[in-house]
Design a protein around this motif. Structure first.
Motif, PDB file in Angstrom:
ATOM      1  N   ALA A  92       1.001  -1.304  -0.283  1.00  0.00           N
ATOM      2  CA  ALA A  92      -0.159  -0.071  -0.225  1.00  0.00           C
ATOM      3  C   ALA A  92       0.674   1.159   0.007  1.00  0.00           C
ATOM      4  O   ALA A  92       0.694   1.561  -0.576  1.00  0.00           O
ATOM      5  CB  ALA A  92      -0.847   0.272   0.860  1.00  0.00           C
ATOM      6  N   SER A  93       1.896   0.713   0.641  1.00  0.00           N
ATOM      7  CA  SER A  93       2.833   2.349   0.628  1.00  0.00           C
ATOM      8  C   SER A  93       3.044   3.134  -0.983  1.00  0.00           C
ATOM      9  O   SER A  93       3.002   4.037  -0.503  1.00  0.00           O
ATOM     10  CB  SER A  93       4.001   2.119   1.492  1.00  0.00           C
ATOM     11  OG  SER A  93       3.971   2.188   3.120  1.00  0.00           O
ATOM     12  N   TYR A 120       1.036   8.620   5.884  1.00  0.00           N
ATOM     13  CA  TYR A 120      -0.042   9.254   5.478  1.00  0.00           C
ATOM     14  C   TYR A 120       0.432  10.821   5.443  1.00  0.00           C
ATOM     15  O   TYR A 120       0.318  11.501   4.742  1.00  0.00           O
ATOM     16  CB  TYR A 120      -1.565   9.678   6.101  1.00  0.00           C
ATOM     17  CG  TYR A 120      -1.901   7.875   6.338  1.00  0.00           C
ATOM     18  CD1 TYR A 120      -1.762   7.251   5.023  1.00  0.00           C
ATOM     19  CD2 TYR A 120      -3.282   8.223   7.166  1.00  0.00           C
ATOM     20  CE1 TYR A 120      -2.838   5.786   4.862  1.00  0.00           C
ATOM     21  CE2 TYR A 120      -4.112   7.085   7.087  1.00  0.00           C
ATOM     22  CZ  TYR A 120      -3.730   5.930   6.580  1.00  0.00           C
ATOM     23  OH  TYR A 120      -5.030   4.799   6.311  1.00  0.00           O
ATOM     24  N   ASN A 166      -6.560   2.384  10.942  1.00  0.00           N
ATOM     25  CA  ASN A 166      -4.948   2.781  12.355  1.00  0.00           C
ATOM     26  C   ASN A 166      -5.304   3.394  12.629  1.00  0.00           C
ATOM     27  O   ASN A 166      -4.986   4.646  11.948  1.00  0.00           O
ATOM     28  CB  ASN A 166      -3.803   1.854  10.725  1.00  0.00           C
ATOM     29  CG  ASN A 166      -2.809   1.980  11.640  1.00  0.00           C
ATOM     30  OD1 ASN A 166      -2.444   1.958  12.815  1.00  0.00           O
ATOM     31  ND2 ASN A 166      -1.265   1.603  11.503  1.00  0.00           N
ATOM     32  N   ASP A 194      -8.827   4.199   1.650  1.00  0.00           N
ATOM     33  CA  ASP A 194      -7.531   2.957   2.504  1.00  0.00           C
ATOM     34  C   ASP A 194      -7.766   2.672   3.246  1.00  0.00           C
ATOM     35  O   ASP A 194      -8.963   1.905   3.998  1.00  0.00           O
ATOM     36  CB  ASP A 194      -5.996   3.749   3.577  1.00  0.00           C
ATOM     37  CG  ASP A 194      -5.313   2.579   3.909  1.00  0.00           C
ATOM     38  OD1 ASP A 194      -5.559   1.518   3.093  1.00  0.00           O
ATOM     39  OD2 ASP A 194      -4.188   2.797   4.070  1.00  0.00           O
ATOM     40  N   TYR A 197      -6.664  -2.891   5.230  1.00  0.00           N
ATOM     41  CA  TYR A 197      -7.675  -3.579   6.180  1.00  0.00           C
ATOM     42  C   TYR A 197      -8.893  -4.344   6.699  1.00  0.00           C
ATOM     43  O   TYR A 197      -9.288  -5.068   7.148  1.00  0.00           O
ATOM     44  CB  TYR A 197      -7.951  -2.836   8.554  1.00  0.00           C
ATOM     45  CG  TYR A 197      -6.540  -2.685   8.621  1.00  0.00           C
ATOM     46  CD1 TYR A 197      -5.960  -3.698   8.779  1.00  0.00           C
ATOM     47  CD2 TYR A 197      -6.471  -1.348   8.630  1.00  0.00           C
ATOM     48  CE1 TYR A 197      -4.234  -3.087   9.317  1.00  0.00           C
ATOM     49  CE2 TYR A 197      -4.606  -0.931   9.302  1.00  0.00           C
ATOM     50  CZ  TYR A 197      -3.762  -1.805   9.196  1.00  0.00           C
ATOM     51  OH  TYR A 197      -2.640  -1.743   9.155  1.00  0.00           O
ATOM     52  N   SER A 223      -0.865  -7.188   2.718  1.00  0.00           N
ATOM     53  CA  SER A 223       0.208  -7.307   4.263  1.00  0.00           C
ATOM     54  C   SER A 223      -0.565  -7.433   5.138  1.00  0.00           C
ATOM     55  O   SER A 223      -0.169  -7.771   6.656  1.00  0.00           O
ATOM     56  CB  SER A 223       0.774  -5.589   4.330  1.00  0.00           C
ATOM     57  OG  SER A 223       2.061  -5.370   3.761  1.00  0.00           O
ATOM     58  N   LYS A 224      -1.453  -7.629   5.239  1.00  0.00           N
ATOM     59  CA  LYS A 224      -2.390  -7.403   6.306  1.00  0.00           C
ATOM     60  C   LYS A 224      -3.520  -8.563   7.057  1.00  0.00           C
ATOM     61  O   LYS A 224      -3.238  -9.627   7.377  1.00  0.00           O
ATOM     62  CB  LYS A 224      -3.907  -6.495   7.375  1.00  0.00           C
ATOM     63  CG  LYS A 224      -3.261  -4.543   7.000  1.00  0.00           C
ATOM     64  CD  LYS A 224      -1.830  -4.526   7.963  1.00  0.00           C
ATOM     65  CE  LYS A 224      -1.143  -3.496   8.195  1.00  0.00           C
ATOM     66  NZ  LYS A 224       0.432  -3.127   8.292  1.00  0.00           N
ATOM     67  N   ARG A 232       5.786  -7.501   0.413  1.00  0.00           N
ATOM     68  CA  ARG A 232       6.128  -6.128  -0.290  1.00  0.00           C
ATOM     69  C   ARG A 232       5.017  -6.140  -1.931  1.00  0.00           C
ATOM     70  O   ARG A 232       5.939  -5.987  -2.840  1.00  0.00           O
ATOM     71  CB  ARG A 232       7.677  -5.795  -0.363  1.00  0.00           C
ATOM     72  CG  ARG A 232       8.810  -5.175  -0.119  1.00  0.00           C
ATOM     73  CD  ARG A 232       7.546  -4.584   1.446  1.00  0.00           C
ATOM     74  NE  ARG A 232       7.007  -3.519   1.310  1.00  0.00           N
ATOM     75  CZ  ARG A 232       6.618  -3.157   1.800  1.00  0.00           C
ATOM     76  NH1 ARG A 232       5.061  -3.765   2.837  1.00  0.00           N
ATOM     77  NH2 ARG A 232       5.372  -1.737   1.835  1.00  0.00           N
ATOM     78  N   TYR A 309      -6.290  -3.635  16.371  1.00  0.00           N
ATOM     79  CA  TYR A 309      -5.046  -2.928  17.235  1.00  0.00           C
ATOM     80  C   TYR A 309      -6.233  -2.273  19.001  1.00  0.00           C
ATOM     81  O   TYR A 309      -7.283  -2.362  17.749  1.00  0.00           O
ATOM     82  CB  TYR A 309      -4.843  -1.270  16.830  1.00  0.00           C
ATOM     83  CG  TYR A 309      -4.390  -1.365  15.463  1.00  0.00           C
ATOM     84  CD1 TYR A 309      -2.675  -2.331  15.449  1.00  0.00           C
ATOM     85  CD2 TYR A 309      -4.221  -1.721  13.693  1.00  0.00           C
ATOM     86  CE1 TYR A 309      -2.075  -2.267  14.348  1.00  0.00           C
ATOM     87  CE2 TYR A 309      -3.322  -1.484  12.604  1.00  0.00           C
ATOM     88  CZ  TYR A 309      -2.482  -2.437  12.649  1.00  0.00           C
ATOM     89  OH  TYR A 309      -1.381  -2.555  11.896  1.00  0.00           O
TER      90      TYR A 309
HETATM   91  C1  LIG Z   1      -3.642   1.961   7.326  1.00  0.00           C
HETATM   92  C2  LIG Z   1      -2.269   1.551   6.652  1.00  0.00           C
HETATM   93  N1  LIG Z   1      -2.241   1.963   5.364  1.00  0.00           N
HETATM   94  C3  LIG Z   1      -0.647   1.664   4.951  1.00  0.00           C
HETATM   95  C4  LIG Z   1      -0.078   0.264   5.253  1.00  0.00           C
HETATM   96  C5  LIG Z   1       2.165   0.102   4.577  1.00  0.00           C
HETATM   97  O1  LIG Z   1       1.387  -1.152   4.324  1.00  0.00           O
HETATM   98  P1  LIG Z   1       2.264  -1.750   3.054  1.00  0.00           P
HETATM   99  O2  LIG Z   1       2.781  -2.922   3.916  1.00  0.00           O
HETATM  100  O3  LIG Z   1       1.312  -2.597   2.387  1.00  0.00           O
HETATM  101  O4  LIG Z   1       2.793  -0.718   2.651  1.00  0.00           O
HETATM  102  C6  LIG Z   1      -0.293  -0.058   6.787  1.00  0.00           C
HETATM  103  C7  LIG Z   1       0.680  -0.800   7.304  1.00  0.00           C
HETATM  104  O5  LIG Z   1       0.887  -1.101   8.542  1.00  0.00           O
HETATM  105  C8  LIG Z   1      -1.198   0.713   7.285  1.00  0.00           C
HETATM  106  O6  LIG Z   1      -1.079   0.457   8.879  1.00  0.00           O
END
Ligand SMILES: Cc1ncc(COP(=O)(O)O)c(C=O)c1O
Length: 375
Positions: A92-93, A120, A166, A194, A197, A223-224, A232, A309
């Motif tokens: 997502a990053s 963000y 988050n 986003d 989750y 990732s989640k 990645r 969380y």
């Molecule tokens: C809300 C949120 N967006 C994006 C990310 C980034 O995740 P990624 O590992 O997919 O780059 C995270 C990572 O903890 C996150 O909590």
């Protein structure tokens, strides 16, 4: 260096001390980062082994994966998304970076929620965009209101919404998301949603912004839910008119995401039972942690709708959440994330507990906290 100075993830310092403990043979319970302690689904690992044996792993974007993600939107949200609108990203990053780069010009204002995911804000700053914070405290259940969007003056160019969010786990239900997106549309505020989750929740339905606004840019990742943070890999869904150009951005910036991860991800998406098994474990961890923390006098928290969380107000224990988390890792080996990561103004009295660990780790963390917190 001429670029903007950017704040670090403070939880990174906790991670480093936790890693040092492990190297020294001391126990460490990793509840500081938002990453599942169980690895990828077994089917994903098997698929990766097969790919290693038969694929040269060049720069690649698997059409099958873009199609599989499009099918996920049809199955889960009843949406017809053309695979060309699905762009694969290095998590997502990378999707956020490409979205910021494509949607905004330097100096543009982009709204985001406080508390919120620190990158963000920090990535906006690194890219010379101006974050505009919307404070969403516990009294409003950590959710923004349409009135807050209408009150932004001048209207920002964009907004970042997250559900589940988050660090709070707060989710936006369909009526609220509809109202928020209507306010954004009326003010021509471009929306990035986003949805990283999605799939990790405790009863409430997951609504994609795309169900309400086909022009929203959606960010997601393996990732989640899929438990593949170190692989990645993520994706974005973008409006048809932007797809080609954002793809050009992505290929210039990152070429392709990991090819090995793409093979594994295809299998992960079909590992439904395995994924549900772990979400059920998080659900039990969530209940256990809420009860256990209440017994320790930590009660100022809202049970999260989703993500993994608990964001707790520990103002009766500390006014320095970083110091509190450093002591927790050094003295009892429990990794927690300080609230200052998520909220520079009020986070000094909050900590975030990640419960994407094993039930035994939750029990042990509660035992250790019980012996450590003042009575
Ligand atoms: C809300 C949120 N967006 C994006 C990310 C980034 O995740 P990624 O590992 O997919 O780059 C995270 C990572 O903890 C996150 O909590």
């Amino acid at each position: 260096m001429r670029g903007p100075q950017v704040t670090p993830f403070h939880a990174g310092a906790i991670a480093r001390r936790g890693a040092a403990r492990l190297r020294a043979g001391l126990p460490f319970i990793p509840m500081h980062f938002g990453q599942p302690s169980a690895g990828a689904p077994a089917a994903a690992i098997a698929a990766a082994h097969r790919a290693l044996d038969r694929d040269a792993l060049g720069y690649d974007e698997l059409v099958e994966l873009r199609e599989r993600i499009a099918a996920y939107y049809a199955d889960t949200h009843g949406l017809a998304i053309a695979p060309e609108r699905v762009l694969l990203t290095a998590g997502a990053s990378a999707g956020l970076v490409a979205a910021y780069a494509a949607m905004f010009r330097p100096g543009d204002r982009v709204a985001l929620l406080r508390p919120g995911y620190p990158a963000y804000r920090n990535t906006l700053c690194a890219m010379r965009l101006e974050p505009v914070e919307i404070r969403c405290g516990a009294e409003q259940h950590y959710r923004p209101t349409p009135a807050q969007i209408e009150a932004l003056d001048p209207a920002p160019e964009g907004i970042l919404l997250a559900s589940p969010a988050n660090p709070t786990g707060a989710m936006l239900d369909a009526p609220l998301l509809t109202a928020l997106l209507a306010s954004c549309r009326a003010r021509r505020i471009r929306v990035i949603s986003d949805e990283i989750y999605h799939g990790v929740g405790y009863g409430a339905p997951f609504v994609s912004a795309l169900e309400i606004d086909p022009d929203a840019v959606v960010i997601n990742s393996f990732s989640k839910l899929y438990r593949m943070p170190g692989w990645r890999l993520g994706w974005m869904i973008v409006p048809p008119a932007w797809a080609e150009q954002i793809h050009v951005y992505l290929t210039n910036m990152f070429l392709t995401p990991s090819t090995l991860a793409q093979h594994a991800a295809l299998a992960a998406m079909d590992a439904r039972e395995d994924l549900e098994h772990w979400v059920a474990i998080y659900g039990r961890n969530r209940a256990r942690l809420i009860d256990g923390l209440a017994a320790l006098g930590i009660t100022r928290l809202l049970p999260p709708d989703g993500a993994f969380y608990l964001y707790a107000d520990v103002g009766h224990l500390t006014q320095d959440s970083m110091q509190f988390c450093l002591r927790a890792v050094d003295e009892i080996g429990v990794g927690l994330a300080p609230g200052i990561d998520f909220d520079p103004d009020e986070g000094h009295r909050f900590v975030r507990f990640s419960f994407a660990v094993t039930p035994a780790e939750i029990d042990r963390a509660l035992e250790l906290l019980a012996g450590w917190l003042p009575r």
